[in-house]
Design an enzyme around this catalytic site. Structure first.
Site, short mmCIF file in Angstrom:
data_model
loop_
_atom_site.label_atom_id
_atom_site.label_comp_id
_atom_site.label_asym_id
_atom_site.label_seq_id
_atom_site.Cartn_x
_atom_site.Cartn_y
_atom_site.Cartn_z
N ASN A 271 7.39 -8.06 3.70
CA ASN A 271 8.68 -8.75 3.71
C ASN A 271 8.78 -9.74 4.85
O ASN A 271 8.56 -9.38 6.01
CB ASN A 271 9.82 -7.73 3.85
CG ASN A 271 9.75 -6.63 2.82
OD1 ASN A 271 9.26 -6.82 1.71
ND2 ASN A 271 10.23 -5.45 3.19
N ASP B 66 3.78 7.81 1.28
CA ASP B 66 4.98 7.27 1.91
C ASP B 66 5.52 8.31 2.89
O ASP B 66 4.74 9.07 3.46
CB ASP B 66 6.01 6.92 0.82
CG ASP B 66 6.88 5.74 1.19
OD1 ASP B 66 7.75 5.89 2.06
OD2 ASP B 66 6.68 4.66 0.60
N SER C 172 8.76 -3.07 -1.00
CA SER C 172 8.65 -1.62 -1.17
C SER C 172 9.19 -1.19 -2.51
O SER C 172 8.73 -0.20 -3.09
CB SER C 172 9.44 -0.89 -0.07
OG SER C 172 8.68 -0.75 1.09
N HIS D 244 12.83 6.40 2.62
CA HIS D 244 11.97 5.43 1.95
C HIS D 244 11.17 6.01 0.79
O HIS D 244 11.14 5.43 -0.30
CB HIS D 244 11.03 4.82 2.99
CG HIS D 244 10.38 3.56 2.58
ND1 HIS D 244 9.12 3.53 2.00
CD2 HIS D 244 10.78 2.28 2.65
CE1 HIS D 244 8.79 2.28 1.74
NE2 HIS D 244 9.77 1.49 2.13
#
Length: 417
Positions: free
Chosen positions: A196, A60, A261, A100
């Site tokens: 998404n 990430d 996520s 994130h």
């Protein structure tokens, strides 16, 4: 100048708001907001295990290991973006992107900051590897970063790889074949986000389209498919909460957010619980326990919206589940054997034009094949049938025009008579 991959890789979060200060929040404010702990059998599974001895690699934007809710959780890491710290623990990217990785990590293995306070993850005794990759113009090729990050994770003790990101294409580069196959051969479970709708991803993209990967879709607090925080596709394995999530962010705060996520590290944490409770199982049987014990939702069997259903941590850890000899999410080695061979023997084509546009689709002939592909004519069919038909059509048209003109001339002569 370093270039980006032809198909942009993006993280998958729909951020709502930061709602705590750097000071630890009350237990009621955060723990009571983590509704998934009770609703999805996680606290019940903790009666058996809390994930000790299992390592989750988070590929990430990097994890802030100094966050109070992650104290002691991060045991190593690396940076492949060329922008962060060598240990992967200096978050990279824009302000929203840099949050994130820490949010994702806290849902998987957050420790909380006091008894009953702070964000606690699904597997609070599991270890984390922080692997930072970058998406900006100054970062190296994102496809290369992912391939190198997956390989590094396997070599450095990862049992699970969490990938809350998408390439936004069904296909993936050949460099991913070797990396993900390497993970499979070492019994490392890769868990990936479906994507998404709210971010423009209406159907799943790689790595969530890759055989063998446990793909996670998102649902709301009522267990219904999320309209904004989940995509759909035939490769979905299970569904987990993706709305009204709470996650730690760099600097000591907590953020409310939505997206697959967040659903993905919830499932990665459950995978860690299964591995800790059943260390004798290989990756295929670990995944099988997760998908076969999911609570039914949508169509019977694997559903393009819910997969095998809503994940159930307690059942995945404690239920009697028959063993399997193959990964229920598919066989990457077999896919490579069939599809890369087909690409290698295909007729030569005009080389693709290289592009740096972040919206450009992948130009590689890879990825899951269209099941309707046989309905389209092949090159040979076009040559054998299409060309003769075209010739007949041309002469037929000319003959029709001649007849029409002759008819008009004949009628004109009759009128003069």
């Amino acid at each position: 100048m370093k270039r980006r991959a032809g198909a942009a890789i993006a993280v998958l979060a729909v951020v709502a708001s930061v709602f705590t200060s750097a000071a630890p929040a009350s237990a009621d404010y955060i723990r009571d907001g983590e509704y998934w702990l009770n609703d999805y059998g996680i606290t019940e599974a903790w009666n058996t295990t809390r994930g000790a001895g299992v390592t989750i690699a988070v590929i990430d934007t990097g994890i802030d290991s100094s966050h109070p809710d992650l104290a002691g959780a991060v045991t190593g890491g690396a940076d492949f973006s060329g922008l962060g710290a060598s240990d992967g623990q200096s978050p990279v990217g824009s302000s929203s992107e840099s949050n994130h990785g820490t949010m994702v990590a806290s849902l998987a293995a957050g420790r909380g900051n006091a008894p009953g306070a702070g964000v606690i993850g699904v597997a609070p005794e599991a270890n984390l590897l922080s692997i930072s990759i970058g998406f900006g113009e100054n970062a190296t090729d994102s496809d290369d970063q992912v391939a190198e990050a997956v390989t590094w994770a396997v070599d450095n003790g990862a049992d699970i790889i969490n990938m809350s990101l998408t390439r936004n294409t069904l296909s993936w580069p050949a460099s991913w074949d070797a990396a993900f196959l390497y993970a499979s051969e070492h019994d490392v479970v890769v868990v990936a986000a479906a994507g998404n709708r709210g971010s423009g991803t209406t159907s799943v993209g790689a790595p969530a389209t890759m055989p063998g990967v446990l793909t996670v879709a998102g649902v709301d607090q009522d267990g219904e498919a999320s309209l904004d925080a989940s995509a759909q596709g035939i490769t979905i394995g299970v569904s987990a909460p993706s709305e009204q999530l709470l996650g730690a962010i760099p600097g000591g705060s907590v953020m409310r957010w939505s997206g697959t996520s967040g659903a993905t590290p919830i499932v990665a944490g459950i995978v860690a619980l299964v591995m800790a409770a059943h260390p004798e199982l290989d990756a295929s049987n670990v995944i099988n326990r997760v998908v076969s014990t999911a609570r039914p939702a949508g169509a019977q069997g694997s559903d393009p919206i819910y997969g095998f259903g809503l994940v159930d941590a307690a059942a995945a850890v404690t239920a009697d589940v028959a063993g399997v000899t193959a990964n229920p999410m598919g066989d990457l080695a077999e896919w490579i054997r069939l599809n890369r061979r087909a690409v290698a023997t295909a007729e030569p084509t005009v080389p693709p034009v290289e592009t740096t546009s972040p919206e450009a689709p992948s130009l590689e002939l890879a990825g899951p094949q269209n099941p309707l592909g046989t309905l389209y004519p092949t090159v040979t069919e076009l040559r054998m049938v299409g060309l003769p038909l075209a010739i007949v059509g041309i002469f037929g048209t000319l003959f029709g025009v001649f007849v029409l003109l002759a008819s008009r001339q004949f009628r004109a002569v009759r009128r003069r008579e």
